[in-house]
Design a protein around this motif. Structure first.
Motif, PDB file in Angstrom:
ATOM      1  N   UNK A  96      -7.640  -3.411   2.284  1.00 33.60           N
ATOM      2  CA  UNK A  96      -8.758  -2.724   1.660  1.00 33.60           C
ATOM      3  C   UNK A  96      -9.927  -3.654   1.442  1.00 33.60           C
ATOM      4  N   UNK A  97     -11.087  -3.050   1.122  1.00 39.46           N
ATOM      5  CA  UNK A  97     -12.300  -3.812   0.918  1.00 39.46           C
ATOM      6  C   UNK A  97     -13.113  -3.180  -0.199  1.00 39.46           C
ATOM      7  N   UNK A  98     -13.812  -3.998  -0.961  1.00 39.94           N
ATOM      8  CA  UNK A  98     -14.688  -3.495  -2.020  1.00 39.94           C
ATOM      9  C   UNK A  98     -16.000  -2.964  -1.471  1.00 39.94           C
ATOM     10  N   UNK A  99     -16.309  -3.273  -0.213  1.00 44.98           N
ATOM     11  CA  UNK A  99     -17.643  -2.998   0.317  1.00 44.98           C
ATOM     12  C   UNK A  99     -17.824  -1.624   0.935  1.00 44.98           C
ATOM     13  N   UNK A 100     -16.785  -0.930   1.298  1.00 46.52           N
ATOM     14  CA  UNK A 100     -17.009   0.337   1.969  1.00 46.52           C
ATOM     15  C   UNK A 100     -15.819   1.262   1.881  1.00 46.52           C
ATOM     16  N   UNK A 101     -16.032   2.452   2.388  1.00 48.64           N
ATOM     17  CA  UNK A 101     -14.979   3.458   2.398  1.00 48.64           C
ATOM     18  C   UNK A 101     -14.351   3.517   3.788  1.00 48.64           C
ATOM     19  N   UNK A 102     -13.071   3.628   3.828  1.00 49.22           N
ATOM     20  CA  UNK A 102     -12.359   3.767   5.084  1.00 49.22           C
ATOM     21  C   UNK A 102     -11.539   5.033   5.050  1.00 49.22           C
ATOM     22  N   UNK A 103     -10.681   5.183   6.032  1.00 48.69           N
ATOM     23  CA  UNK A 103      -9.870   6.400   6.080  1.00 48.69           C
ATOM     24  C   UNK A 103      -8.873   6.477   4.940  1.00 48.69           C
ATOM     25  N   UNK A 104      -8.608   5.351   4.279  1.00 47.45           N
ATOM     26  CA  UNK A 104      -7.677   5.373   3.149  1.00 47.45           C
ATOM     27  C   UNK A 104      -8.384   5.503   1.804  1.00 47.45           C
ATOM     28  N   UNK A 105      -9.716   5.517   1.802  1.00 49.35           N
ATOM     29  CA  UNK A 105     -10.465   5.636   0.560  1.00 49.35           C
ATOM     30  C   UNK A 105     -10.786   4.316  -0.112  1.00 49.35           C
ATOM     31  N   UNK A 106     -10.271   3.209   0.406  1.00 49.49           N
ATOM     32  CA  UNK A 106     -10.542   1.889  -0.175  1.00 49.49           C
ATOM     33  C   UNK A 106     -11.046   0.898   0.875  1.00 49.49           C
ATOM     34  N   UNK A 107     -11.692   1.399   1.904  1.00 49.98           N
ATOM     35  CA  UNK A 107     -12.327   0.523   2.880  1.00 49.98           C
ATOM     36  C   UNK A 107     -11.387  -0.170   3.831  1.00 49.98           C
ATOM     37  N   UNK A 108     -10.339   0.463   4.231  1.00 50.35           N
ATOM     38  CA  UNK A 108      -9.407  -0.173   5.159  1.00 50.35           C
ATOM     39  C   UNK A 108      -8.390   0.810   5.666  1.00 50.35           C
ATOM     40  N   UNK A 109      -7.141   0.376   5.693  1.00 49.77           N
ATOM     41  CA  UNK A 109      -6.052   1.233   6.165  1.00 49.77           C
ATOM     42  C   UNK A 109      -4.836   1.049   5.267  1.00 49.77           C
ATOM     43  N   UNK A 110      -4.143   2.154   5.031  1.00 48.92           N
ATOM     44  CA  UNK A 110      -2.907   2.147   4.246  1.00 48.92           C
ATOM     45  C   UNK A 110      -1.813   2.787   5.075  1.00 48.92           C
ATOM     46  N   UNK A 111      -0.653   2.176   5.095  1.00 48.37           N
ATOM     47  CA  UNK A 111       0.468   2.693   5.873  1.00 48.37           C
ATOM     48  C   UNK A 111       1.697   2.776   4.986  1.00 48.37           C
ATOM     49  N   UNK A 112       2.307   3.946   4.963  1.00 46.96           N
ATOM     50  CA  UNK A 112       3.568   4.148   4.251  1.00 46.96           C
ATOM     51  C   UNK A 112       4.638   4.323   5.316  1.00 46.96           C
ATOM     52  N   UNK A 113       5.754   3.657   5.142  1.00 46.28           N
ATOM     53  CA  UNK A 113       6.826   3.757   6.117  1.00 46.28           C
ATOM     54  C   UNK A 113       8.192   3.649   5.479  1.00 46.28           C
ATOM     55  N   UNK A 114       9.192   3.863   6.301  1.00 46.48           N
ATOM     56  CA  UNK A 114      10.579   3.789   5.852  1.00 46.48           C
ATOM     57  C   UNK A 114      11.160   2.431   6.234  1.00 46.48           C
ATOM     58  N   UNK A 131      12.484 -13.315   3.487  1.00 42.97           N
ATOM     59  CA  UNK A 131      12.798 -11.886   3.536  1.00 42.97           C
ATOM     60  C   UNK A 131      12.282 -11.312   4.848  1.00 42.97           C
ATOM     61  N   UNK A 132      13.128 -10.541   5.517  1.00 42.84           N
ATOM     62  CA  UNK A 132      12.742  -9.834   6.733  1.00 42.84           C
ATOM     63  C   UNK A 132      12.880  -8.348   6.470  1.00 42.84           C
ATOM     64  N   UNK A 133      11.796  -7.611   6.756  1.00 42.40           N
ATOM     65  CA  UNK A 133      11.787  -6.167   6.540  1.00 42.40           C
ATOM     66  C   UNK A 133      11.286  -5.505   7.829  1.00 42.40           C
ATOM     67  N   UNK A 134      12.049  -4.538   8.337  1.00 42.39           N
ATOM     68  CA  UNK A 134      11.616  -3.735   9.476  1.00 42.39           C
ATOM     69  C   UNK A 134      11.256  -2.354   8.949  1.00 42.39           C
ATOM     70  N   UNK A 135      10.095  -1.850   9.396  1.00 41.10           N
ATOM     71  CA  UNK A 135       9.562  -0.594   8.874  1.00 41.10           C
ATOM     72  C   UNK A 135       9.158   0.314  10.031  1.00 41.10           C
ATOM     73  N   UNK A 136       9.464   1.610   9.897  1.00 47.15           N
ATOM     74  CA  UNK A 136       8.954   2.604  10.835  1.00 47.15           C
ATOM     75  C   UNK A 136       7.976   3.491  10.077  1.00 47.15           C
ATOM     76  N   UNK A 137       6.843   3.808  10.730  1.00 46.61           N
ATOM     77  CA  UNK A 137       5.793   4.578  10.073  1.00 46.61           C
ATOM     78  C   UNK A 137       5.101   5.481  11.083  1.00 46.61           C
ATOM     79  N   UNK A 138       4.076   6.188  10.623  1.00 52.50           N
ATOM     80  CA  UNK A 138       3.294   7.061  11.497  1.00 52.50           C
ATOM     81  C   UNK A 138       2.524   6.259  12.545  1.00 52.50           C
ATOM     82  N   UNK A 139       2.238   5.001  12.286  1.00 53.96           N
ATOM     83  CA  UNK A 139       1.531   4.145  13.241  1.00 53.96           C
ATOM     84  C   UNK A 139       2.477   3.372  14.153  1.00 53.96           C
ATOM     85  N   UNK A 140       3.758   3.618  14.058  1.00 52.70           N
ATOM     86  CA  UNK A 140       4.749   2.892  14.849  1.00 52.70           C
ATOM     87  C   UNK A 140       5.589   1.996  13.966  1.00 52.70           C
TER      88      UNK A 140
END
Length: 188
Positions: A96-114, A131-140
């Motif tokens: 996220x960024x303080x300077x602008x709006x993005x598709x996530x509403x905070x100027x960047x990208x947010x990804x939720x995954x399993x 720590x190793x974490x593998x995640x699957x999400x809408x973006x792959x």
């Protein structure tokens, strides 16, 4: 139950510190330094215990204060907008960024995954974690590789997706109840 344990540990330590501050006025400089060093050691040990509970319970957030791309360019960022959160079997990664709006509403990208794989290796001698974490999400799918010191005050994580894109987060790890992050709208 774990949240109650974490809060009770923090509350009890706070009472101990306030009680000792009154006694410090009667001590010599050398004694105050020794007392301060002892308090720092106890605080670090308690923070390490809280971090251990959070990591084992999959309830932690890496709040990044620096981001770095694969070419090595670094930028200081707002830790409440740039983070990696693991909440049980769910991962949330945000830029996220303080300077602008993005598709996530905070100027960047947010990804939720399993979370499909969660593996913790602890170096008992040094108290560090890997720590190793593998995640699957809408973006792959993507993987997160994180290392931190025993109390979570120095943490580095690399997030890499299917492509060659890679972002490195640097900051601190805190349990979810102590976190002050703002989640944007995730990609669906």
């Amino acid at each position: 139950m774990k949240k109650i344990l974490i809060f009770s540990l923090i509350f009890s330590f706070t009472l101990i510190v306030f009680g000792q501050e009154v006694e410090e006025k009667k001590l010599t400089r050398k004694e105050r330094r020794a007392l301060h060093k002892q308090q720092q050691k106890e605080l670090s040990e308690q923070m390490a215990l809280v971090l251990s509970i959070a990591i084992d319970g999959k309830q932690w957030v890496l709040e990044a204060n620096t981001l770095q791309n694969k070419r090595g360019s670094s930028v200081n960022v707002n830790s409440s907008l740039n983070f990696i959160a693991i909440e049980g079997e769910e991962a949330f990664v945000q830029l996220g960024s303080n300077t602008g709006m993005g598709q996530n509403g905070v100027g960047g990208v947010s990804v939720r995954g399993k979370v499909t794989k969660y593996e913790v290796k602890k170096n008992e001698k040094k108290g560090t974690y890997f720590i190793t974490v593998y995640v699957t999400s809408a973006l792959g799918s993507f993987d997160i590789r994180l290392d931190c010191n025993s109390d979570g005050q120095i943490a580095n994580a690399t997030v890499q997706g299917n492509s060659s894109r890679r972002v490195q987060y640097r900051g601190i790890i805190v349990p979810i109840p102590q976190s002050s992050v703002y989640k944007g709208t995730p990609v669906i």
